[in-house]
Design a protein around this motif. Structure first.
Motif, short mmCIF file in Angstrom:
data_model
loop_
_atom_site.label_atom_id
_atom_site.label_comp_id
_atom_site.label_asym_id
_atom_site.label_seq_id
_atom_site.Cartn_x
_atom_site.Cartn_y
_atom_site.Cartn_z
N CYS A 105 0.87 -1.18 0.00
CA CYS A 105 0.00 0.00 0.00
C CYS A 105 0.91 1.23 0.00
CB CYS A 105 -0.91 0.00 1.21
SG CYS A 105 -1.93 -1.48 1.41
N THR A 106 1.79 1.27 -0.97
CA THR A 106 2.86 2.28 -0.99
C THR A 106 2.40 3.65 -1.46
OG1 THR A 106 3.54 1.35 -3.12
CG2 THR A 106 4.74 0.63 -1.18
N GLY A 107 1.18 3.73 -1.99
CA GLY A 107 0.62 5.03 -2.34
C GLY A 107 1.30 5.69 -3.53
N SER A 108 1.38 7.00 -3.45
CA SER A 108 1.94 7.78 -4.55
C SER A 108 2.75 8.93 -3.99
CB SER A 108 0.82 8.29 -5.47
OG SER A 108 -0.18 8.93 -4.70
N ALA A 109 3.54 9.54 -4.85
CA ALA A 109 4.40 10.65 -4.43
C ALA A 109 4.18 11.84 -5.35
CB ALA A 109 5.87 10.22 -4.48
N PRO A 110 4.27 13.05 -4.82
CA PRO A 110 4.05 14.24 -5.65
C PRO A 110 5.19 14.47 -6.63
CG PRO A 110 4.77 14.89 -3.47
CD PRO A 110 4.57 13.40 -3.42
N ARG A 111 4.84 14.93 -7.81
CA ARG A 111 5.87 15.35 -8.76
C ARG A 111 6.43 16.70 -8.30
NH1 ARG A 111 1.99 12.89 -12.35
NH2 ARG A 111 2.97 11.11 -13.41
N ARG A 112 7.72 16.85 -8.41
CA ARG A 112 8.39 18.06 -7.94
C ARG A 112 8.95 18.85 -9.11
NH1 ARG A 112 9.41 17.73 -2.31
NH2 ARG A 112 8.76 15.71 -1.47
N LEU A 113 9.19 20.11 -8.90
CA LEU A 113 9.79 20.94 -9.93
C LEU A 113 11.27 20.58 -10.07
CD1 LEU A 113 8.31 24.46 -9.11
CD2 LEU A 113 7.49 22.79 -10.78
N PRO A 114 11.79 20.58 -11.28
CA PRO A 114 13.22 20.28 -11.47
C PRO A 114 14.10 21.31 -10.76
CG PRO A 114 12.03 20.25 -13.57
CD PRO A 114 11.10 20.84 -12.57
N ALA A 115 15.22 20.82 -10.27
CA ALA A 115 16.18 21.72 -9.60
C ALA A 115 16.68 22.80 -10.55
CB ALA A 115 17.34 20.91 -9.05
N LYS A 116 16.77 22.48 -11.84
CA LYS A 116 17.34 23.43 -12.80
C LYS A 116 16.46 24.66 -12.99
CE LYS A 116 15.47 21.14 -16.93
NZ LYS A 116 15.83 20.43 -18.19
N ILE A 117 15.19 24.60 -12.57
CA ILE A 117 14.34 25.79 -12.63
C ILE A 117 14.02 26.32 -11.23
CG2 ILE A 117 13.35 25.13 -14.86
CD1 ILE A 117 10.70 24.56 -13.31
N GLY A 118 14.80 25.87 -10.25
CA GLY A 118 14.64 26.40 -8.90
C GLY A 118 13.79 25.55 -7.98
N GLY A 119 13.49 24.34 -8.39
CA GLY A 119 12.64 23.49 -7.58
C GLY A 119 13.23 23.08 -6.25
N ASP A 120 14.56 23.22 -6.10
CA ASP A 120 15.20 22.84 -4.85
C ASP A 120 15.42 24.02 -3.91
OD1 ASP A 120 17.08 24.09 -6.44
OD2 ASP A 120 18.69 22.65 -6.04
N LEU A 121 14.92 25.20 -4.26
CA LEU A 121 15.04 26.35 -3.36
C LEU A 121 14.21 26.15 -2.10
CD1 LEU A 121 14.75 29.28 -5.95
CD2 LEU A 121 16.79 28.70 -4.60
#
Length: 400
Positions: A105-121
């Motif tokens: 029952c591992t569910g799902s995970a949200p898609r994240r913005l790529p780091a190259k466009i600032g998603g890791d800020l």
């Protein structure tokens, strides 16, 4: 009876546990979750919990005492790192746990913005877990500027909470309209007007080009050339099923962990339920991301572990709360060619393919929702003109 190990800490896992014990399963049950808390509700996270209207203890699907009283071993905060289908063991937190049957029952995970466009800020958030929402909640202060990326239900719910708390909200949607993948233009238009009436700025057909900032996000550049000053960002651009464990174990994966009609994977001793599972539908394999599906599949797998050999018949239903509006959805609108609008106590949109009723969106109209849901489940399709007529007694449609 053989020992059962359940991997996951959401609705499907909790439902499977409760059903097994209710059906008299007397083997051992171990539930392993990667979060440090017992299974909890996820829908309220982006609604009442984020607003501060729901206390933490009310999020839990069952109190910890339930698991203790039902002899369920909880291994929390210990992600499963490997499954050995030959030895029938899982590895979690350095321990090897044997199983007779395993339920994923591992569910799902949200898609994240790529780091190259600032998603890791810092200040860029997703909405999926309790930790996600606890991290962003302190930023929801009056006057703060928030950018919501994505015009699906998660994005719209986050925008609604932010607007209610007095934030300055801008929502961008790359498609030509909000709710483009899940709802009709009629429903999208209705919700766009609702949000704009609460001061939310919605920019459709507009992509996020990149986020800017020195460590913490402070701005956004949009595809139309506009720049925005922002204090934080909420990303709601969809989710993906968590299948890595299954793939590594050699299980069949097709847009989710592939299961048969009874919830069994390509290994006879491994089952899957909820968001992560891809099951046979009337038009081929399908995967549903909903509370109803998680409950039903969790119970289905438990029943079949007890020998019932029951096939799954999905009866999709969903909901979303935005401002003072409760949207209730029944059925799947895939393939619709006509939307019938009904005005009554609230408003409802009825999806037809030819003369066949497929689905309904009901906004603050619980009667229309309940009637529509029962009609869809019974395979009945009322005359569209009768549905549109506000003088039609909806309950009478059930007897036709």
């Amino acid at each position: 009876m053989a020992d059962v190990v359940i991997v996951g800490g959401g609705q499907a896992a909790s439902s499977a546990v409760a059903r097994l014990r209710a059906k008299g399963f007397d083997g051992s049950i171990t539930l392993i979750g990667d979060e440090p808390v017992p299974p909890y509700q996820r829908p309220p996270l982006s609604k009442t919990y984020l607003l501060g209207d729901m206390a933490l203890d009310r999020l839990f699907l069952r109190p910890e005492a339930f698991y203790r009283d039902n002899a369920v071993t909880l291994k929390l905060g210990e992600p499963v790192t490997a499954i050995d289908t030959q030895a029938r063991t899982v590895t979690a937190g350095g321990d090897t746990v044997p199983y007779g049957d395993l339920i994923l029952c591992t569910g799902s995970a949200p898609r994240r913005l790529p780091a190259k466009i600032g998603g890791d800020l810092d200040g860029v958030h997703v909405v999926r877990t309790l930790a996600d929402v606890d991290a962003m909640a302190p930023r929801f202060t009056k006057g703060a500027r928030v950018l919501v990326v994505g015009g699906g239900y998660i994005g719209l719910e986050a925008a609604a909470v932010a607007a209610k708390l007095g934030l300055e909200v801008t929502l961008v949607e790359a498609a030509d309209r909000i709710l483009s993948r899940v709802a009709s233009p009629e429903t999208a238009t209705w919700f766009r007007a609702l949000h704009e009436s609460h001061g939310v700025t919605i920019r459709e057909g507009t992509r996020l080009a990149r986020l800017t900032g020195d460590g913490h996000v402070s701005g956004a550049l949009l595809s139309d050339g506009r720049t925005l000053d922002v204090d934080f960002v909420v990303v709601g651009v969809g989710i993906a099923p968590c299948t890595a464990l299954a793939e590594a174990a050699g299980l069949r994966v097709e847009n989710g962990i592939a299961v048969d009609a009874q919830g069994r994977t390509s290994d006879p001793h491994v089952w899957a339920a909820g968001d992560c599972a891809s099951f046979p539908g009337t038009d081929g394999a399908m995967r549903l991301e909903s509370v109803g599906n998680a409950i039903d599949m969790g119970e289905l797998v438990a029943d079949n572990l007890m020998g019932e050999a029951r096939d799954y018949r999905a009866a999709p239903w969903f909901w979303s709360d935005q401002y003072d509006v409760k949207l209730q959805i029944a059925g799947l609108n895939t393939g619709y060619d006509r939307v019938v609008v009904r005005e009554g106590a609230g408003r409802s949109h009825w999806y037809y393919a030819g003369d066949r009723l497929l689905a309904i969106d009901a906004m603050n109209d619980s009667r229309a929702y309940m009637v529509g849901k029962r009609l869809i489940e019974a395979g009945k399709s009322p005359d569209p003109d009768a549905v549109a007529d506000p003088d039609t007694d909806l309950k009478a449609l059930l007897k036709a």
